[in-house]
Design an enzyme around this catalytic site. Structure first.
Site, PDB file in Angstrom:
ATOM      1  N   SER A 115       0.821  -1.212   0.000  1.00 56.18           N
ATOM      2  CA  SER A 115       0.000   0.000   0.000  1.00 56.18           C
ATOM      3  C   SER A 115       0.850   1.255   0.000  1.00 56.18           C
ATOM      4  CB  SER A 115      -0.941   0.004   1.200  1.00 56.18           C
ATOM      5  OG  SER A 115      -0.219  -0.217   2.379  1.00 56.18           O
ATOM      6  N   HIS A 156      -2.518  -3.042  -6.247  1.00 57.89           N
ATOM      7  CA  HIS A 156      -2.997  -2.632  -4.924  1.00 57.89           C
ATOM      8  C   HIS A 156      -4.518  -2.648  -4.850  1.00 57.89           C
ATOM      9  CE1 HIS A 156      -3.351   0.645  -1.620  1.00 57.89           C
ATOM     10  NE2 HIS A 156      -3.323  -0.552  -1.088  1.00 57.89           N
ATOM     11  N   GLU A 186      -5.086  -0.109  -7.898  1.00 62.62           N
ATOM     12  CA  GLU A 186      -4.005   0.773  -8.350  1.00 62.62           C
ATOM     13  C   GLU A 186      -2.918  -0.127  -8.952  1.00 62.62           C
ATOM     14  OE1 GLU A 186      -4.003   4.678  -5.412  1.00 62.62           O
ATOM     15  OE2 GLU A 186      -3.083   2.855  -4.654  1.00 62.62           O
ATOM     16  N   ASN A 206      -3.914   6.338  -0.871  1.00 61.64           N
ATOM     17  CA  ASN A 206      -3.414   6.471   0.502  1.00 61.64           C
ATOM     18  C   ASN A 206      -2.750   7.820   0.765  1.00 61.64           C
ATOM     19  OD1 ASN A 206      -4.434   4.119   1.434  1.00 61.64           O
ATOM     20  ND2 ASN A 206      -2.584   2.918   1.079  1.00 61.64           N
TER      21      ASN A 206
HETATM   22  N1  CAA Z   1     -15.674  -9.185   2.628  1.00 63.14           N
HETATM   23  C1  CAA Z   1     -16.442  -9.553   1.594  1.00 63.14           C
HETATM   24  N2  CAA Z   1     -17.609  -8.956   1.275  1.00 63.14           N
HETATM   25  C2  CAA Z   1     -18.005  -7.945   2.070  1.00 63.14           C
HETATM   26  C3  CAA Z   1     -17.263  -7.515   3.178  1.00 63.14           C
HETATM   27  C4  CAA Z   1     -16.054  -8.199   3.443  1.00 63.14           C
HETATM   28  N3  CAA Z   1     -15.253  -7.851   4.454  1.00 63.14           N
HETATM   29  N4  CAA Z   1     -17.919  -6.501   3.768  1.00 63.14           N
HETATM   30  C5  CAA Z   1     -19.040  -6.299   3.055  1.00 63.14           C
HETATM   31  N5  CAA Z   1     -19.087  -7.161   2.026  1.00 63.14           N
HETATM   32  C6  CAA Z   1     -20.128  -7.241   1.007  1.00 63.14           C
HETATM   33  C7  CAA Z   1     -21.431  -7.684   1.608  1.00 63.14           C
HETATM   34  O1  CAA Z   1     -21.559  -9.092   1.610  1.00 63.14           O
HETATM   35  C8  CAA Z   1     -22.432  -7.041   0.658  1.00 63.14           C
HETATM   36  O2  CAA Z   1     -22.563  -7.795  -0.502  1.00 63.14           O
HETATM   37  P1  CAA Z   1     -24.035  -8.159  -1.031  1.00 63.14           P
HETATM   38  O3  CAA Z   1     -24.818  -6.860  -1.064  1.00 63.14           O
HETATM   39  O4  CAA Z   1     -23.845  -8.768  -2.374  1.00 63.14           O
HETATM   40  O5  CAA Z   1     -24.531  -9.106   0.013  1.00 63.14           O
HETATM   41  C9  CAA Z   1     -21.747  -5.740   0.221  1.00 63.14           C
HETATM   42  O6  CAA Z   1     -20.357  -5.919   0.510  1.00 63.14           O
HETATM   43  C10 CAA Z   1     -22.267  -4.531   0.953  1.00 63.14           C
HETATM   44  O7  CAA Z   1     -22.130  -4.793   2.318  1.00 63.14           O
HETATM   45  P2  CAA Z   1     -23.144  -4.287   3.439  1.00 63.14           P
HETATM   46  O8  CAA Z   1     -24.481  -4.077   2.825  1.00 63.14           O
HETATM   47  O9  CAA Z   1     -23.037  -5.183   4.603  1.00 63.14           O
HETATM   48  O10 CAA Z   1     -22.496  -2.948   3.968  1.00 63.14           O
HETATM   49  P3  CAA Z   1     -22.300  -1.521   3.349  1.00 63.14           P
HETATM   50  O11 CAA Z   1     -23.405  -1.101   2.486  1.00 63.14           O
HETATM   51  O12 CAA Z   1     -21.928  -0.710   4.513  1.00 63.14           O
HETATM   52  O13 CAA Z   1     -21.004  -1.626   2.407  1.00 63.14           O
HETATM   53  C11 CAA Z   1     -18.668  -1.375   2.254  1.00 63.14           C
HETATM   54  C12 CAA Z   1     -19.816  -2.177   2.850  1.00 63.14           C
HETATM   55  C13 CAA Z   1     -18.754  -1.367   0.728  1.00 63.14           C
HETATM   56  C14 CAA Z   1     -17.397  -2.056   2.686  1.00 63.14           C
HETATM   57  C15 CAA Z   1     -18.768   0.097   2.782  1.00 63.14           C
HETATM   58  O14 CAA Z   1     -18.862   0.085   4.180  1.00 63.14           O
HETATM   59  C16 CAA Z   1     -17.578   0.940   2.381  1.00 63.14           C
HETATM   60  O15 CAA Z   1     -17.467   1.428   1.272  1.00 63.14           O
HETATM   61  N6  CAA Z   1     -16.638   1.141   3.317  1.00 63.14           N
HETATM   62  C17 CAA Z   1     -15.428   1.922   3.063  1.00 63.14           C
HETATM   63  C18 CAA Z   1     -14.368   1.013   2.557  1.00 63.14           C
HETATM   64  C19 CAA Z   1     -13.115   1.738   2.247  1.00 63.14           C
HETATM   65  O16 CAA Z   1     -12.986   2.951   2.246  1.00 63.14           O
HETATM   66  N7  CAA Z   1     -12.068   0.950   1.956  1.00 63.14           N
HETATM   67  C20 CAA Z   1     -10.769   1.468   1.668  1.00 63.14           C
HETATM   68  C21 CAA Z   1      -9.874   1.222   2.837  1.00 63.14           C
HETATM   69  S1  CAA Z   1      -8.283   1.850   2.501  1.00 63.14           S
HETATM   70  C22 CAA Z   1      -7.472   0.582   1.830  1.00 63.14           C
HETATM   71  O17 CAA Z   1      -7.903  -0.534   1.745  1.00 63.14           O
HETATM   72  C23 CAA Z   1      -6.147   0.933   1.294  1.00 63.14           C
HETATM   73  C24 CAA Z   1      -4.994   0.618   2.120  1.00 63.14           C
HETATM   74  O18 CAA Z   1      -3.971   0.290   1.565  1.00 63.14           O
HETATM   75  C25 CAA Z   1      -4.982   0.844   3.587  1.00 63.14           C
END
Ligand code: CAA
Length: 278
Positions: free
Chosen positions: A116, A135, A147, A185
């Site tokens: 990352s 990424h 990415e 990031n």
């Molecule tokens: N693994 C697999 N699938 C997952 C999951 C997980 N951990 N969490 C949620 N899902 C799936 C669910 O099963 C659901 O799928 P279906 O609708 O087909 O059943 C879908 O995602 C939506 O989930 P929810 O309805 O339970 O929840 P939500 O509407 O809140 O969405 C989310 C979940 C898309 C993760 C949302 O909370 C979100 O966008 N969060 C922000 C995530 C983010 O910003 N990530 C970037 C982090 S930074 C990074 O990763 C970079 C780094 O290098 C540090």
């Protein structure tokens, strides 16, 4: 295509799931022991079975995805055409992992890393082939961005291969030159650091900071909740890389972020962060 995924933690198992649920891909999920790799596969099983119980997929679909994941140590990757390394975010670990892999896989196997923030060029130092960045974002089966990052020696062919593979997985690739934190990031983690500063200065509560950014900026989760999901140790490590590489005080990690990490409050994975999970 046979893909070796190295590291069965949150990112590695998410990446393995993303490949295994795509037609034409077979996954070899590896960790330092078969038991650790099995742990990653169990996490995938829980996610898939959760979707079965919600009626989103059939039991047959879930089992077919699981049947495309073989677990073990990296020695099972002999026939892989692509390796996606998602081991610890540590230069020595990543470089050593690829050094060992180059004696296991064939000469045409593409080496990709899910780092990352570390240098793609340095991860590939001393190897018999260049490395490319691939990424993913957490949760990897859901988030649409990859990415695709180039180190100094990464070839255009490798970039094209990884972009094509990302599209196969239903993701949108963006091409990025090597730079600390790449695009997401470099923007996201300083924003989280600023949210920590606002909390530490007593300007607003954890809940209100998150509500403000959810409702005021339409973010799906607030910055402090997201920090807990990413892991506060990871946020701190990324800030340190940004501060070192970009040589600017604006990337200094906030002392309260350090304090949380020193206290072992790393977020969801330890049960405590800005929120409690127990
Ligand atoms: N693994 C697999 N699938 C997952 C999951 C997980 N951990 N969490 C949620 N899902 C799936 C669910 O099963 C659901 O799928 P279906 O609708 O087909 O059943 C879908 O995602 C939506 O989930 P929810 O309805 O339970 O929840 P939500 O509407 O809140 O969405 C989310 C979940 C898309 C993760 C949302 O909370 C979100 O966008 N969060 C922000 C995530 C983010 O910003 N990530 C970037 C982090 S930074 C990074 O990763 C970079 C780094 O290098 C540090």
């Amino acid at each position: 295509m046979k893909v070796g995924v190295i590291g069965a933690g949150t990112m590695g198992s998410g990446i393995a799931q993303a490949f295994a649920q795509t037609d034409g891909y077979e996954v070899y999920l590896c960790d330092i022991s078969k038991e650790f790799a099995e742990g990653g596969k169990s996490r995938i099983k829980n996610t898939l079975y959760g979707r079965v119980s919600k009626g989103k997929i059939t039991q047959e679909d879930a089992d077919s995805v699981l049947s495309r994941i073989t677990t073990g140590t990296k020695e099972i990757c002999t026939d892989c055409q692509l390796i996606v390394e998602a081991a610890l975010e540590n230069m020595e670990v990543k470089n050593t992992t690829f050094r060992e892999l180059q004696d296991i896989v064939g000469p045409d196997c593409v080496f990709a890393t899910n780092t990352s923030s570390l240098s793609i060029t340095e991860i590939g130092k001393g190897l018999d082939r260049p490395v490319v960045g691939m990424h993913f974002f957490n949760p990897a089966p859901v988030m649409k961005l990859v990415e695709v990052t180039a180190g100094l020696n990464t070839t255009p062919e490798m970039m094209s291969t990884i972009k094509k593979v990302s599209e196969d997985l239903g993701k949108t690739p963006v091409e990025v030159e090597e730079a600390a934190g790449f695009v997401v990031n470099r923007i996201l983690i300083p924003m989280i650091n600023e949210a920590v500063a606002i909390y530490a200065e007593g300007i607003a509560s954890v809940e209100d900071i998150d509500t403000a950014m959810r409702l005021g900026a339409n973010h799906p989760v607030g910055p402090l909740q997201l920090a807990d999901i990413i892991g506060l140790d990871i946020c701190l490590a990324i800030m340190e890389v940004l501060a070192d590489e970009l040589n600017s005080t604006k990337f200094q990690p906030h002392p309260y972020l350090r304090k949380m990490v020193r206290a072992g409050k790393l977020g969801k994975k330890t049960g405590h962060g800005f929120y409690d999970y127990e």
